[in-house]
Every structure is written in structure tokens, then in C-alpha cells.
Design an enzyme around this catalytic site. Sequence first.
Site, mmCIF file in Angstrom:
data_model
loop_
_atom_site.group_PDB
_atom_site.id
_atom_site.type_symbol
_atom_site.label_atom_id
_atom_site.label_comp_id
_atom_site.label_asym_id
_atom_site.label_seq_id
_atom_site.Cartn_x
_atom_site.Cartn_y
_atom_site.Cartn_z
ATOM 1 N N GLU A 59 0.848 -1.193 0.000
ATOM 2 C CA GLU A 59 0.000 0.000 0.000
ATOM 3 C C GLU A 59 0.884 1.244 0.000
ATOM 4 O O GLU A 59 1.973 1.252 0.595
ATOM 5 C CB GLU A 59 -0.901 0.008 1.254
ATOM 6 C CG GLU A 59 -1.717 1.294 1.371
ATOM 7 C CD GLU A 59 -2.855 1.244 2.400
ATOM 8 O OE1 GLU A 59 -2.937 0.276 3.173
ATOM 9 O OE2 GLU A 59 -3.656 2.195 2.390
ATOM 10 N N ASN B 226 -6.771 1.800 2.576
ATOM 11 C CA ASN B 226 -7.483 3.068 2.696
ATOM 12 C C ASN B 226 -6.985 4.084 1.671
ATOM 13 O O ASN B 226 -7.737 4.958 1.231
ATOM 14 C CB ASN B 226 -7.305 3.634 4.109
ATOM 15 C CG ASN B 226 -7.902 2.729 5.171
ATOM 16 O OD1 ASN B 226 -8.715 1.849 4.874
ATOM 17 N ND2 ASN B 226 -7.511 2.919 6.425
ATOM 18 N N ASN C 282 -12.193 -0.678 -1.046
ATOM 19 C CA ASN C 282 -11.547 -1.182 0.168
ATOM 20 C C ASN C 282 -12.341 -0.757 1.397
ATOM 21 O O ASN C 282 -12.679 0.426 1.541
ATOM 22 C CB ASN C 282 -10.129 -0.611 0.281
ATOM 23 C CG ASN C 282 -9.445 -1.007 1.590
ATOM 24 O OD1 ASN C 282 -9.099 -2.184 1.779
ATOM 25 N ND2 ASN C 282 -9.274 -0.048 2.495
ATOM 26 N N GLU C 283 -12.651 -1.701 2.265
ATOM 27 C CA GLU C 283 -13.259 -1.421 3.587
ATOM 28 C C GLU C 283 -14.309 -0.309 3.516
ATOM 29 O O GLU C 283 -14.255 0.675 4.273
ATOM 30 C CB GLU C 283 -12.169 -1.079 4.618
ATOM 31 C CG GLU C 283 -11.250 -2.240 4.896
ATOM 32 C CD GLU C 283 -10.310 -2.053 6.092
ATOM 33 O OE1 GLU C 283 -10.192 -0.925 6.601
ATOM 34 O OE2 GLU C 283 -9.700 -3.056 6.514
ATOM 35 N N TYR D 98 -7.043 -8.224 11.884
ATOM 36 C CA TYR D 98 -5.750 -7.989 12.528
ATOM 37 C C TYR D 98 -5.855 -8.441 13.982
ATOM 38 O O TYR D 98 -6.874 -8.217 14.628
ATOM 39 C CB TYR D 98 -5.384 -6.504 12.476
ATOM 40 C CG TYR D 98 -5.104 -6.019 11.064
ATOM 41 C CD1 TYR D 98 -3.882 -6.280 10.458
ATOM 42 C CD2 TYR D 98 -6.066 -5.302 10.346
ATOM 43 C CE1 TYR D 98 -3.606 -5.838 9.165
ATOM 44 C CE2 TYR D 98 -5.794 -4.853 9.048
ATOM 45 C CZ TYR D 98 -4.565 -5.132 8.468
ATOM 46 O OH TYR D 98 -4.305 -4.693 7.187
ATOM 47 N N GLU E 203 -6.547 -8.924 3.746
ATOM 48 C CA GLU E 203 -5.717 -8.265 4.766
ATOM 49 C C GLU E 203 -5.780 -9.104 6.032
ATOM 50 O O GLU E 203 -6.864 -9.277 6.598
ATOM 51 C CB GLU E 203 -6.211 -6.843 5.088
ATOM 52 C CG GLU E 203 -5.824 -5.819 4.045
ATOM 53 C CD GLU E 203 -6.184 -4.397 4.437
ATOM 54 O OE1 GLU E 203 -6.061 -4.043 5.624
ATOM 55 O OE2 GLU E 203 -6.589 -3.642 3.533
ATOM 56 N N GLN F 210 1.393 -5.828 5.826
ATOM 57 C CA GLN F 210 1.755 -5.525 4.467
ATOM 58 C C GLN F 210 3.111 -6.187 4.184
ATOM 59 O O GLN F 210 3.569 -6.959 5.019
ATOM 60 C CB GLN F 210 1.807 -4.016 4.295
ATOM 61 C CG GLN F 210 0.426 -3.378 4.579
ATOM 62 C CD GLN F 210 0.349 -1.881 4.271
ATOM 63 O OE1 GLN F 210 1.271 -1.283 3.761
ATOM 64 N NE2 GLN F 210 -0.793 -1.264 4.610
HETATM 65 O O1 AHR Z 1 -3.088 -2.280 6.312
HETATM 66 C C1 AHR Z 1 -3.353 -1.051 6.918
HETATM 67 C C2 AHR Z 1 -4.788 -0.599 6.744
HETATM 68 O O2 AHR Z 1 -5.632 -1.461 7.451
HETATM 69 C C3 AHR Z 1 -5.349 -0.611 5.345
HETATM 70 O O3 AHR Z 1 -5.071 0.539 4.628
HETATM 71 C C4 AHR Z 1 -6.826 -0.717 5.589
HETATM 72 O O4 AHR Z 1 -7.490 -1.357 4.539
HETATM 73 C C5 AHR Z 1 -6.936 -1.450 6.918
HETATM 74 O O5 AHR Z 1 -7.782 -0.826 7.795
#
Ligand code: AHR
Length: 504
Positions: free
Chosen positions: A27, A72, A172-173, A244, A292, A349
Site C-alpha cells: 500500500e 485506505n 476497500n473497507e 488484525y 488483509e 503488508q
Molecule cells: O493495512 C493497513 C490498513 O488497514 C489498510 O489501509 C486498511 O485497509 C486497513 O484498515
Amino acid sequence: MIHCDAVLELSFVIAPVPRRLFGSFVEHMGRCVYGGVFDPSDPAADEDGFRRDVMELTRELGVSVVRYPGGNFVSGYDWRDGIGPIAERPARLDLAWRSVEPNTFGLDEFMRWSAAVDCEPMMAVNLGTRGIAEACELLEYTNHPSGTALSDLRRRHGTADPYGIKLWCLGNEMDGPWQTGHKSAEDYGKLAAETAKAMRQVDPSIELVACGSSNDRMPTFGQWEATVLDHTFDHVDYLSLHAYFQQFDHDQNAFLASAVAMDSFIDGIVATCDHIAAKRRSPKRMKLSFDEWNIWYESRFVGHTNLEWMTAPRLIEDTYTTLDAVVVGNLLMSLLRHSDRIDIACQAQLVNVIAPIRSEPGEPAWRQTIFHPFALTARHARGDVLRVEPRTPTIDAGARGEAPAVDVVATRDPGSGEYAVFAVNRHPDQNALLSLRMTSSPGLRVVEHVTLGGSDLLASNTSEHPDRVQPAIPDNRAVSAEGVLTAELPAVSWSMIRLAPEPS
Ligand code: AHR
């Protein structure tokens, strides 16, 4: 010592190992692109400005797919800013990470870089501040052969043949209030369906991913997926998942049970997809793109609204420990276990930003602890994934309730007859004795046994000590005798054991 018994049986096939399971994510955020993948001023840079050491580690990591350019970031991005002569590209404000985006690395550079590291590109389109026309124009630039304004522009920029990018994320999201252009499920579902239909007109061979929830704590989780699928079910190939994990309140056992949470997260999404399929009387089984996932100490992040405007700030450069590597190894096992539905997964990432690879200017890039379970799994999980149901004691996993102490999954390569067994012992202080009865292939010998963890759980790799944490061959190597594999799994550890048929 705790005891754990299981059966390794070649007919217990879940699905073939999807190669796209070993994806990553680049990203435009922090120092992932600028200072990570790309740094023309670094001694390690090649003629394109790509860091050679980062490329080498990317290949060693075994990454199959790379998602780009966000995240994002994509929700405010105009892909045209990143093409053409570099000196003419505009610097822009990136609202997602309050950064100044110089645009000296863009689509064509990314495509050159991903070819150099032998990864499949996975492109995201901006459905935050832009929409259908912009997505189709980007696709025309990348995938249309020639004879149109944008395909000829690509040719003028030096790429005669279309890139032929197959994988496309529809935004995305989009459920997140932090997302520029955040939408309701209804609005996003309609936009994603219409964008998908139009993009398929440009290139029918593409594969499309609709956005699921940003995480399972979102208040709209579940309902978001159902509404989005009501609109997009017939037009997309995948639904996305993001998750996450981190350790909260010194609750190590709960953290060690992250893969249990990942299992039930995936199972819930599968159920939602199949609920929509049932309502539509559709035989289609929606595939999942876990695009992700990782460990992210999110609670330490100051938040994007508190950042100063600058280019490539140091953002979320989490340093990982041995304990984190054990959990990452286990999360990969959860992904493998769901390979009947998950076709794509991207660890977020690749470099510097919550990443397995770290770099500093003028110094060799290095492997974080979490690099190792990823690289070993990507290299050795081959052929079919086999279901293993261990009989194991449980541990008190704090906030996550009771969790199995031992987790096991295996793969078997039908070509070579080789097996790879991945095992985690979550028990905080007891080693586990694993006995795997190899019912269908009794004549197997152990060819490799490596372990991460068991001690020094808070150790990490740094620029000064890049190899402090590495997989080790245990003193007590696993043995295979009379059709039973016996392995001792240290407390809080991840292990990989490879078995091959005895030479005849
Ligand atoms: O990976 C960091 C961020 O986490 C990304 O930009 C977003 O998609 C997620 O919230």
C-alpha cells in the site's frame, strides 16, 4: 507434558493448497512503497529504483500475489497521477494517512516490480471518491490490447502488450467510517454490482472481489455481508475478509488462540455467503479473499488524524517477537484449513508497515520473526490440505474462553508423496507430545523438523541482530516408526515437520 493424538490420512482432503493463499500487500502507506519497495537513492536500488534486497527477500518469502495500491489509500487515489513521465507527476495529499504522495511510483512501476519478483498483481479500484467510469478506464489502460485512448497511452508509456491483470478489488473497507467515501451496505452493494458489470464488459476474464466488513467488531458485521451479497452475488467471484490480531492486557493465552478466532470468523462468513446462496436457490459457493490479515498492535497507533503532513512517514512499523511468529504460523494454518473456500489471502503488508520485511536507508533489509513461518509454509505446503482433528487438552484462553492446546494441519503432495505437518502448542508452560498415526502411508521418514518458539518469546530481529530469531532444528527431532510420527512440541511454539516416503 500434555499428550495429543491424531490421524494423518491421505483421503481426508479439504482442497488443493491455493497458491494465491501466500499473498501480500503493498500500500502507499508509510514506508511500504517509498523507502521499502522503492528508494532510488539507496545503494541497494536497481536501475528502476527498486530495492534489490527487498526484492530478494520477497522472492524468498514465497509471495504469490500482491495487492496494490491500498488499502485506505485507494479511496482517494487517482491512478492517472502515477503514470507517464515521473517529472510531470503531481504530488497530492493522501487523506487516508495524512501524507504527501509524490506519485513517483505508480501503476507501471508496480507492474514492473511485480514481474521482477514473480508475483501476480491484485489491483484495487477507487470506489470511495471515484466510481464506474474510472474503474473501467483503469482496466482499459491495463488490459485492453490497443486502438483506444487509454490502451494506446499505455503503449506510449512503453508497455505494448496488455498487462492482463486478473484480480480486481471493488474498493476497500467501504463499511468503515474512516474510509474516504464511506458508504452504507445498500449504496456500496449497488455501486459494486454496477462497477462489476461494467468492468466485465471491458474484460470478461477478470475476477472480482466485493468488500466484506473491515473486521468482525464492526457494528454492521454480518448484515453488511448479507446486503452486499444481495446486490453482488451474481457479479463477483469473491467476498473479502480483513482481520488484525494483537495481544491485549498481557493475555498471552487469548493471543495464542487468535487462529481459533480466525477459524470462527471465516466460518461465519461462509455461513453468510451460503445463506444468500440458499435464498437465491443458487449452487454457487462464493469464494473468499482474505486480503488483509496479520498481527497489528493497532492500539499503539496514534490514528491518522493526528499525523503531520509528510512523505513516507514511519507508520505502524511494528517489531515482531517470537510469540508473534508462533501466532502468524497458526493463522496460516487456519487459512490452509479453509482452503475449500479461501482462494486468496494477503498478509498486510510486505515491507516496513506491519511487515515481515524491514528496511532502513543504506542498510541491508532484514527478516522479521514473522517472515519465517510464512516462508516455510509457502515453500512446503504443497498438493492437498489434509484435515487433522487432534485429540488435545484445552487451555484457558482468557478472553477467548477455552481453546485446544494443540492445533495441527497437514498437506500432502500427491506427486512426490511428501507430507508437511504444521503444529502449534499453545500451552503456556507444558510441552506437548504429538502422536500422529499415519494410516495410509506408514512408510514415511522425517526429512525436516524445525521449530519457532519454546523460549525467548519476546526476542525480535533488528537491523543490528537480523537473525536472532530463526527456525531451529530441535534437539529432540521428530521420529517416525511403525506408522506413527512422534514429535515433542515445546510450550508456545510453532513447528513444521516434513515427511517423505522411504526410498524403495
Ligand atoms: O493495512 C493497513 C490498513 O488497514 C489498510 O489501509 C486498511 O485497509 C486497513 O484498515
